[in-house]
Design a protein around this motif. Sequence first.
Motif, PDB file in Angstrom:
ATOM      1  N   ALA A 103       0.827  -1.199   0.000  1.00  0.00           N
ATOM      2  CA  ALA A 103       0.000   0.000   0.000  1.00  0.00           C
ATOM      3  C   ALA A 103       0.866   1.256   0.000  1.00  0.00           C
ATOM      4  CB  ALA A 103      -0.926  -0.002   1.213  1.00  0.00           C
ATOM      5  N   ALA A 104       1.979   1.202   0.727  1.00  0.00           N
ATOM      6  CA  ALA A 104       2.902   2.337   0.738  1.00  0.00           C
ATOM      7  C   ALA A 104       3.477   2.578  -0.654  1.00  0.00           C
ATOM      8  CB  ALA A 104       4.026   2.084   1.738  1.00  0.00           C
ATOM      9  N   MET A 105       3.739   1.508  -1.413  1.00  0.00           N
ATOM     10  CA  MET A 105       4.207   1.673  -2.784  1.00  0.00           C
ATOM     11  C   MET A 105       3.148   2.379  -3.631  1.00  0.00           C
ATOM     12  SD  MET A 105       6.504  -1.630  -3.902  1.00  0.00           S
ATOM     13  CE  MET A 105       5.246  -2.886  -3.688  1.00  0.00           C
ATOM     14  N   GLY A 106       1.882   2.063  -3.399  1.00  0.00           N
ATOM     15  CA  GLY A 106       0.814   2.758  -4.107  1.00  0.00           C
ATOM     16  C   GLY A 106       0.825   4.244  -3.800  1.00  0.00           C
ATOM     17  N   GLY A 107       1.077   4.591  -2.539  1.00  0.00           N
ATOM     18  CA  GLY A 107       1.172   5.988  -2.158  1.00  0.00           C
ATOM     19  C   GLY A 107       2.350   6.688  -2.811  1.00  0.00           C
ATOM     20  N   ILE A 108       3.451   5.967  -2.975  1.00  0.00           N
ATOM     21  CA  ILE A 108       4.630   6.529  -3.648  1.00  0.00           C
ATOM     22  C   ILE A 108       4.304   6.803  -5.114  1.00  0.00           C
ATOM     23  CG2 ILE A 108       6.990   6.025  -4.409  1.00  0.00           C
ATOM     24  CD1 ILE A 108       7.250   4.354  -1.780  1.00  0.00           C
ATOM     25  N   CYS A 109       3.588   5.885  -5.752  1.00  0.00           N
ATOM     26  CA  CYS A 109       3.150   6.112  -7.132  1.00  0.00           C
ATOM     27  C   CYS A 109       2.312   7.394  -7.209  1.00  0.00           C
ATOM     28  CB  CYS A 109       2.306   4.934  -7.623  1.00  0.00           C
ATOM     29  SG  CYS A 109       3.203   3.391  -7.860  1.00  0.00           S
ATOM     30  N   GLY A 110       1.382   7.531  -6.273  1.00  0.00           N
ATOM     31  CA  GLY A 110       0.525   8.709  -6.264  1.00  0.00           C
ATOM     32  C   GLY A 110       1.305   9.989  -6.060  1.00  0.00           C
ATOM     33  N   GLY A 111       2.295   9.950  -5.163  1.00  0.00           N
ATOM     34  CA  GLY A 111       3.109  11.128  -4.913  1.00  0.00           C
ATOM     35  C   GLY A 111       3.882  11.556  -6.141  1.00  0.00           C
ATOM     36  N   CYS A 112       4.364  10.572  -6.893  1.00  0.00           N
ATOM     37  CA  CYS A 112       5.079  10.857  -8.132  1.00  0.00           C
ATOM     38  C   CYS A 112       4.128  11.454  -9.162  1.00  0.00           C
ATOM     39  CB  CYS A 112       5.713   9.577  -8.668  1.00  0.00           C
ATOM     40  SG  CYS A 112       6.617   9.785 -10.213  1.00  0.00           S
ATOM     41  N   HIS A 113       2.964  10.853  -9.338  1.00  0.00           N
ATOM     42  CA  HIS A 113       1.999  11.337 -10.318  1.00  0.00           C
ATOM     43  C   HIS A 113       1.508  12.734  -9.981  1.00  0.00           C
ATOM     44  CE1 HIS A 113       0.902   6.847 -11.128  1.00  0.00           C
ATOM     45  NE2 HIS A 113       2.068   7.181 -11.649  1.00  0.00           N
ATOM     46  N   GLN A 114       1.375  13.024  -8.700  1.00  0.00           N
ATOM     47  CA  GLN A 114       0.872  14.320  -8.269  1.00  0.00           C
ATOM     48  C   GLN A 114       1.801  15.456  -8.715  1.00  0.00           C
ATOM     49  OE1 GLN A 114       0.641  15.233  -3.953  1.00  0.00           O
ATOM     50  NE2 GLN A 114      -1.524  15.580  -4.318  1.00  0.00           N
ATOM     51  N   GLY A 115       3.085  15.128  -8.871  1.00  0.00           N
ATOM     52  CA  GLY A 115       4.038  16.138  -9.282  1.00  0.00           C
ATOM     53  C   GLY A 115       4.041  16.420 -10.769  1.00  0.00           C
ATOM     54  N   LEU A 116       3.238  15.690 -11.538  1.00  0.00           N
ATOM     55  CA  LEU A 116       3.177  15.880 -12.981  1.00  0.00           C
ATOM     56  C   LEU A 116       1.967  16.731 -13.347  1.00  0.00           C
ATOM     57  CD1 LEU A 116       3.920  12.193 -14.008  1.00  0.00           C
ATOM     58  CD2 LEU A 116       5.528  14.105 -14.067  1.00  0.00           C
ATOM     59  N   ASP A 117       2.100  17.514 -14.398  1.00  0.00           N
ATOM     60  CA  ASP A 117       0.995  18.361 -14.834  1.00  0.00           C
ATOM     61  C   ASP A 117      -0.192  17.529 -15.306  1.00  0.00           C
ATOM     62  OD1 ASP A 117       2.426  20.648 -14.292  1.00  0.00           O
ATOM     63  OD2 ASP A 117       3.226  20.824 -16.330  1.00  0.00           O
ATOM     64  N   GLU A 118       0.110  16.361 -15.901  1.00  0.00           N
ATOM     65  CA  GLU A 118      -0.942  15.501 -16.430  1.00  0.00           C
ATOM     66  C   GLU A 118      -1.103  14.295 -15.508  1.00  0.00           C
ATOM     67  OE1 GLU A 118      -2.751  16.239 -19.013  1.00  0.00           O
ATOM     68  OE2 GLU A 118      -1.610  17.935 -19.808  1.00  0.00           O
ATOM     69  N   GLY A 119      -1.778  14.460 -14.404  1.00  0.00           N
ATOM     70  CA  GLY A 119      -1.956  13.356 -13.487  1.00  0.00           C
ATOM     71  C   GLY A 119      -2.868  12.292 -14.065  1.00  0.00           C
ATOM     72  N   ALA A 120      -2.849  11.139 -13.453  1.00  0.00           N
ATOM     73  CA  ALA A 120      -3.704  10.049 -13.931  1.00  0.00           C
ATOM     74  C   ALA A 120      -5.163  10.389 -13.674  1.00  0.00           C
ATOM     75  CB  ALA A 120      -3.333   8.754 -13.218  1.00  0.00           C
ATOM     76  N   GLN A 121      -5.987  10.276 -14.714  1.00  0.00           N
ATOM     77  CA  GLN A 121      -7.414  10.548 -14.605  1.00  0.00           C
ATOM     78  C   GLN A 121      -8.185   9.252 -14.834  1.00  0.00           C
ATOM     79  OE1 GLN A 121      -8.512  13.649 -13.704  1.00  0.00           O
ATOM     80  NE2 GLN A 121      -6.329  14.177 -13.568  1.00  0.00           N
ATOM     81  N   PHE A 122      -9.246   9.043 -14.075  1.00  0.00           N
ATOM     82  CA  PHE A 122      -9.984   7.789 -14.154  1.00  0.00           C
ATOM     83  C   PHE A 122     -11.441   8.032 -14.510  1.00  0.00           C
ATOM     84  CE2 PHE A 122      -6.586   7.266 -11.061  1.00  0.00           C
ATOM     85  CZ  PHE A 122      -5.958   6.128 -11.542  1.00  0.00           C
ATOM     86  N   THR A 123     -11.992   7.095 -15.254  1.00  0.00           N
ATOM     87  CA  THR A 123     -13.426   7.076 -15.510  1.00  0.00           C
ATOM     88  C   THR A 123     -14.031   6.038 -14.578  1.00  0.00           C
ATOM     89  OG1 THR A 123     -13.146   7.670 -17.830  1.00  0.00           O
ATOM     90  CG2 THR A 123     -15.234   6.640 -17.202  1.00  0.00           C
ATOM     91  N   ILE A 124     -14.914   6.464 -13.711  1.00  0.00           N
ATOM     92  CA  ILE A 124     -15.492   5.541 -12.737  1.00  0.00           C
ATOM     93  C   ILE A 124     -16.409   4.548 -13.454  1.00  0.00           C
ATOM     94  CG2 ILE A 124     -16.843   5.316 -10.624  1.00  0.00           C
ATOM     95  CD1 ILE A 124     -14.200   6.753 -10.246  1.00  0.00           C
ATOM     96  N   VAL A 125     -16.069   3.276 -13.383  1.00  0.00           N
ATOM     97  CA  VAL A 125     -16.885   2.251 -14.033  1.00  0.00           C
ATOM     98  C   VAL A 125     -18.113   1.952 -13.177  1.00  0.00           C
ATOM     99  CG1 VAL A 125     -14.893   1.228 -15.201  1.00  0.00           C
ATOM    100  CG2 VAL A 125     -15.542   0.406 -12.939  1.00  0.00           C
ATOM    101  N   VAL A 126     -19.121   1.370 -13.802  1.00  0.00           N
ATOM    102  CA  VAL A 126     -20.394   1.124 -13.124  1.00  0.00           C
ATOM    103  C   VAL A 126     -20.213   0.096 -12.006  1.00  0.00           C
ATOM    104  CG1 VAL A 126     -22.762   0.307 -13.410  1.00  0.00           C
ATOM    105  CG2 VAL A 126     -21.676   1.677 -15.207  1.00  0.00           C
ATOM    106  N   VAL A 127     -20.752   0.404 -10.841  1.00  0.00           N
ATOM    107  CA  VAL A 127     -20.665  -0.509  -9.711  1.00  0.00           C
ATOM    108  C   VAL A 127     -21.551  -1.726  -9.960  1.00  0.00           C
ATOM    109  CG1 VAL A 127     -22.544   0.644  -8.474  1.00  0.00           C
ATOM    110  CG2 VAL A 127     -20.862  -0.659  -7.191  1.00  0.00           C
ATOM    111  N   PRO A 128     -21.108  -2.936  -9.573  1.00  0.00           N
ATOM    112  CA  PRO A 128     -21.939  -4.129  -9.751  1.00  0.00           C
ATOM    113  C   PRO A 128     -23.280  -3.988  -9.040  1.00  0.00           C
ATOM    114  CG  PRO A 128     -19.687  -4.756  -9.225  1.00  0.00           C
ATOM    115  CD  PRO A 128     -19.778  -3.263  -9.024  1.00  0.00           C
ATOM    116  N   SER A 129     -24.289  -4.670  -9.561  1.00  0.00           N
ATOM    117  CA  SER A 129     -25.627  -4.569  -8.997  1.00  0.00           C
ATOM    118  C   SER A 129     -25.676  -5.125  -7.580  1.00  0.00           C
ATOM    119  CB  SER A 129     -26.629  -5.331  -9.876  1.00  0.00           C
ATOM    120  OG  SER A 129     -26.289  -6.701  -9.940  1.00  0.00           O
ATOM    121  N   GLU A 130     -26.635  -4.646  -6.817  1.00  0.00           N
ATOM    122  CA  GLU A 130     -26.792  -5.069  -5.424  1.00  0.00           C
ATOM    123  C   GLU A 130     -27.627  -6.344  -5.358  1.00  0.00           C
ATOM    124  OE1 GLU A 130     -27.611  -2.098  -2.412  1.00  0.00           O
ATOM    125  OE2 GLU A 130     -27.314  -0.526  -3.883  1.00  0.00           O
ATOM    126  N   GLU A 131     -27.008  -7.453  -5.648  1.00  0.00           N
ATOM    127  CA  GLU A 131     -27.677  -8.750  -5.551  1.00  0.00           C
ATOM    128  C   GLU A 131     -27.300  -9.406  -4.226  1.00  0.00           C
ATOM    129  OE1 GLU A 131     -26.566 -10.990  -8.940  1.00  0.00           O
ATOM    130  OE2 GLU A 131     -27.392  -9.566 -10.389  1.00  0.00           O
TER     131      GLU A 131
END
Length: 235
Positions: A103-131
């Motif tokens: 998890a700390a490695m994930g945070g390091i990735c985020g810290g690196c990306h945050q320093g870039l002008d073009e950060g990673a952008q995500f499209t939120i996919v549809v949540v599975p149905s509530e079955e």
Amino acid sequence: MFSRSSSAAAGALLALIVALTACGQSETAAEHMQEHFARVEAVRDAIIEGDLEATKEPASWLAGHEAMEGVPDGWEQHVTQMQRTAQMVVDAEDIETAASATAAMGGICGGCHQGLDEGAQFTIVVVPSEESGVVAHMLRHEWAADRLWEGLIGPSEESWTAGSEALGEAALDPEDAPDEVGVLAQRVHELGTEATETLGFNDRAAVYGQLITTCAQCHILMEAGPGTRSELAGR
């Protein structure tokens, strides 16, 4: 419980690589980032499946991989942090320790990306149905955990919020699962509630580390093991 690496996360990384190349960074530097991402995701997947041994090879690669020439300014410190944290995974003798470092490695990735002008952008996919039922419930856990991962590595506030809110929903019906699994499922929902109130890479990484530890414990308890994520993805 979980499918293989999030396609949304992989797609966002590809967009980030394209942006790096467009803003003058070398294609080699972009490929370097892609290699790191693939190894970090491999470690994360192994943790979630409860397979500590499978974390060692990709973590060893990360621990020994030196920063290349021509990377963007400031990347060297992130690479050094990644090496040190990856070595913690290599040295880990239990899932909980390895999960925390992952998890700390994930945070390091985020810290690196945050320093870039073009950060990673995500499209939120549809949540599975509530079955009803364990499988449907775990698929929603999968969806939520992947959004939290995006929120951490992006960094993406939208993804983190979506994931934490989904995990905070009603826990699994005790009648649908053995007592031990129900306890772990309840812990997942408690972590979702905690995640909604968490800010900053370190604190969010700590919550995410506890989450994937809980997922691993459930897979080990249910003797699910490697391949569980892929199997559920096809249902």
